[in-house]
Design a protein around this motif. Structure first.
Motif, short mmCIF file in Angstrom:
data_model
loop_
_atom_site.label_atom_id
_atom_site.label_comp_id
_atom_site.label_asym_id
_atom_site.label_seq_id
_atom_site.Cartn_x
_atom_site.Cartn_y
_atom_site.Cartn_z
N ASP A 38 18.15 12.03 -17.29
CA ASP A 38 18.42 12.59 -15.95
C ASP A 38 17.39 13.62 -15.52
OD1 ASP A 38 20.66 11.05 -15.31
OD2 ASP A 38 21.99 12.39 -16.43
N ALA A 39 16.13 13.25 -15.61
CA ALA A 39 15.05 14.15 -15.18
C ALA A 39 15.19 14.45 -13.69
CB ALA A 39 13.69 13.50 -15.45
N GLN A 40 14.78 15.64 -13.30
CA GLN A 40 14.88 16.08 -11.91
C GLN A 40 14.00 15.23 -10.99
OE1 GLN A 40 16.85 18.52 -10.49
NE2 GLN A 40 17.87 18.48 -12.49
N ILE A 41 14.44 15.07 -9.73
CA ILE A 41 13.70 14.31 -8.73
C ILE A 41 13.42 15.21 -7.55
CG2 ILE A 41 13.76 12.33 -7.19
CD1 ILE A 41 15.88 11.11 -9.01
N SER A 42 12.18 15.24 -7.11
CA SER A 42 11.85 15.98 -5.90
C SER A 42 11.66 15.01 -4.75
CB SER A 42 10.57 16.80 -6.10
OG SER A 42 9.45 15.94 -6.17
N GLU A 43 11.66 15.53 -3.54
CA GLU A 43 11.45 14.68 -2.37
C GLU A 43 10.07 14.03 -2.41
OE1 GLU A 43 11.36 14.85 2.50
OE2 GLU A 43 12.17 16.56 1.40
N THR A 44 9.10 14.75 -2.93
CA THR A 44 7.75 14.20 -3.06
C THR A 44 7.74 13.02 -4.02
OG1 THR A 44 6.85 16.41 -2.67
CG2 THR A 44 5.36 14.77 -3.61
N ASP A 45 8.47 13.14 -5.13
CA ASP A 45 8.58 12.02 -6.08
C ASP A 45 9.14 10.77 -5.40
OD1 ASP A 45 7.69 13.66 -8.14
OD2 ASP A 45 9.72 14.16 -8.81
N VAL A 46 10.20 10.97 -4.62
CA VAL A 46 10.85 9.84 -3.95
C VAL A 46 9.91 9.22 -2.92
CG1 VAL A 46 12.78 9.14 -2.49
CG2 VAL A 46 13.15 10.79 -4.32
N ARG A 47 9.22 10.05 -2.14
CA ARG A 47 8.30 9.53 -1.12
C ARG A 47 7.14 8.76 -1.76
NH1 ARG A 47 9.54 10.94 3.90
NH2 ARG A 47 10.85 12.75 4.23
N MET A 48 6.62 9.26 -2.86
CA MET A 48 5.53 8.55 -3.55
C MET A 48 6.04 7.23 -4.12
SD MET A 48 3.42 11.65 -5.39
CE MET A 48 2.97 10.60 -6.71
N PHE A 49 7.22 7.25 -4.71
CA PHE A 49 7.82 6.05 -5.28
C PHE A 49 8.03 5.00 -4.19
CE2 PHE A 49 11.76 3.74 -6.52
CZ PHE A 49 11.30 3.15 -7.68
N LEU A 50 8.56 5.41 -3.05
CA LEU A 50 8.80 4.51 -1.93
C LEU A 50 7.49 3.93 -1.39
CD1 LEU A 50 10.71 3.20 0.12
CD2 LEU A 50 10.52 5.29 1.49
N ALA A 51 6.46 4.75 -1.32
CA ALA A 51 5.16 4.29 -0.81
C ALA A 51 4.54 3.24 -1.72
CB ALA A 51 4.22 5.48 -0.65
N GLU A 52 4.85 3.28 -3.00
CA GLU A 52 4.26 2.34 -3.96
C GLU A 52 5.03 1.03 -4.06
OE1 GLU A 52 4.24 4.68 -7.51
OE2 GLU A 52 2.50 5.85 -6.88
N LEU A 53 6.26 0.99 -3.54
CA LEU A 53 7.04 -0.25 -3.57
C LEU A 53 6.54 -1.21 -2.50
CD1 LEU A 53 10.70 1.08 -3.97
CD2 LEU A 53 9.27 0.03 -5.72
N MET A 54 6.66 -2.51 -2.78
CA MET A 54 6.28 -3.53 -1.80
C MET A 54 7.14 -3.36 -0.55
SD MET A 54 5.79 -7.08 -3.96
CE MET A 54 7.54 -7.34 -4.01
N TRP B 32 8.63 4.79 -19.03
CA TRP B 32 9.40 4.78 -17.80
C TRP B 32 9.04 3.57 -16.94
CZ3 TRP B 32 10.99 9.90 -15.30
CH2 TRP B 32 11.33 10.82 -16.28
N CYS B 33 10.02 3.10 -16.22
CA CYS B 33 9.82 2.02 -15.25
C CYS B 33 9.20 2.62 -14.00
CB CYS B 33 11.16 1.37 -14.92
SG CYS B 33 11.06 0.05 -13.69
N GLY B 34 8.08 2.07 -13.60
CA GLY B 34 7.41 2.57 -12.40
C GLY B 34 7.49 1.58 -11.26
N ALA B 35 7.00 2.00 -10.11
CA ALA B 35 7.01 1.13 -8.94
C ALA B 35 6.20 -0.13 -9.20
CB ALA B 35 6.47 1.88 -7.73
N GLY B 36 5.10 -0.02 -9.94
CA GLY B 36 4.29 -1.19 -10.26
C GLY B 36 5.04 -2.19 -11.11
N ASP B 37 5.85 -1.69 -12.05
CA ASP B 37 6.67 -2.59 -12.88
C ASP B 37 7.71 -3.32 -12.02
OD1 ASP B 37 5.47 -1.74 -15.37
OD2 ASP B 37 6.64 0.11 -15.18
N ILE B 38 8.31 -2.58 -11.09
CA ILE B 38 9.30 -3.19 -10.21
C ILE B 38 8.64 -4.25 -9.33
CG2 ILE B 38 10.90 -2.73 -8.30
CD1 ILE B 38 11.35 0.05 -9.57
N ASN B 39 7.49 -3.91 -8.75
CA ASN B 39 6.77 -4.88 -7.92
C ASN B 39 6.44 -6.15 -8.69
OD1 ASN B 39 6.79 -3.07 -5.77
ND2 ASN B 39 4.72 -2.34 -6.14
#
Length: 155
Positions: free
Chosen positions: A20-36, A59-66
């Motif tokens: 349960d690592a902390q999530i910042s808004e910047t983390d979420v925005r970067m993650f969303l930008a990397e998703l297809m 960790w599972c990253g946006a690239g792994d999900i894509n």
């Protein structure tokens, strides 16, 4: 398309696997930008579950999900031979078969692709060009200057 809220839930799911690592808004925005951009939330969730279904030490990253979503979509896409059999069974013409094949490869169901192929008049024809609107007088009427005034030297 995944929303910012949905991306935060996806990222929280990933972080839950790592204490349960902390999530910042910047983390979420970067993650969303990397998703297809064409990815749905359900596809992303399925990819995360698939990723963590085997023992993973990273960790599972946006690239792994894509990558996993692309692989799943490729498995779901019909083969050229299957598309040919479906078009032949439906009795489509060559032009209709071309459109049917295109729609199937874009992800439409067989019935939806057949409906589009049959209802299209000529899928290879370009739409007619619309003429540009004509200007009155060739000059901007808001300026209050007519052609006669320009030719006569401003009198």
């Amino acid at each position: 398309m995944v929303s910012l809220y949905e991306a935060s839930n996806l990222l929280a799911t990933i972080r839950a696997h790592h204490g349960d690592a902390q999530i910042s808004e910047t983390d979420v925005r970067m993650f969303l930008a990397e998703l297809m951009p064409s990815m749905t939330v359900d596809e992303a969730r399925r990819a995360i579950v698939e990723y963590y279904s085997t023992a993973r030490d990273r960790w599972c990253g946006a690239g792994d999900i894509n990558m996993l979503v692309k692989a799943h979509r490729a498995k779901m896409r019909p083969s050229e031979a299957q598309i040919g059999r479906e078009a032949e069974k439906a009795g489509l013409t060559d032009t209709q078969t071309w459109l049917y094949r295109r729609q199937r490869l874009m992800g439409d169901s067989a019935s939806e692709a057949q409906r589009k192929a049959i209802s299209s008049h000529d899928p290879l024809a370009l739409p007619p060009v619309e003429p540009k609107p004509k200007r009155a007088g060739g000059f901007n009427p808001r300026l209050g200057v007519g052609l006669g005034q320009v030719v006569a030297g401003g009198r």
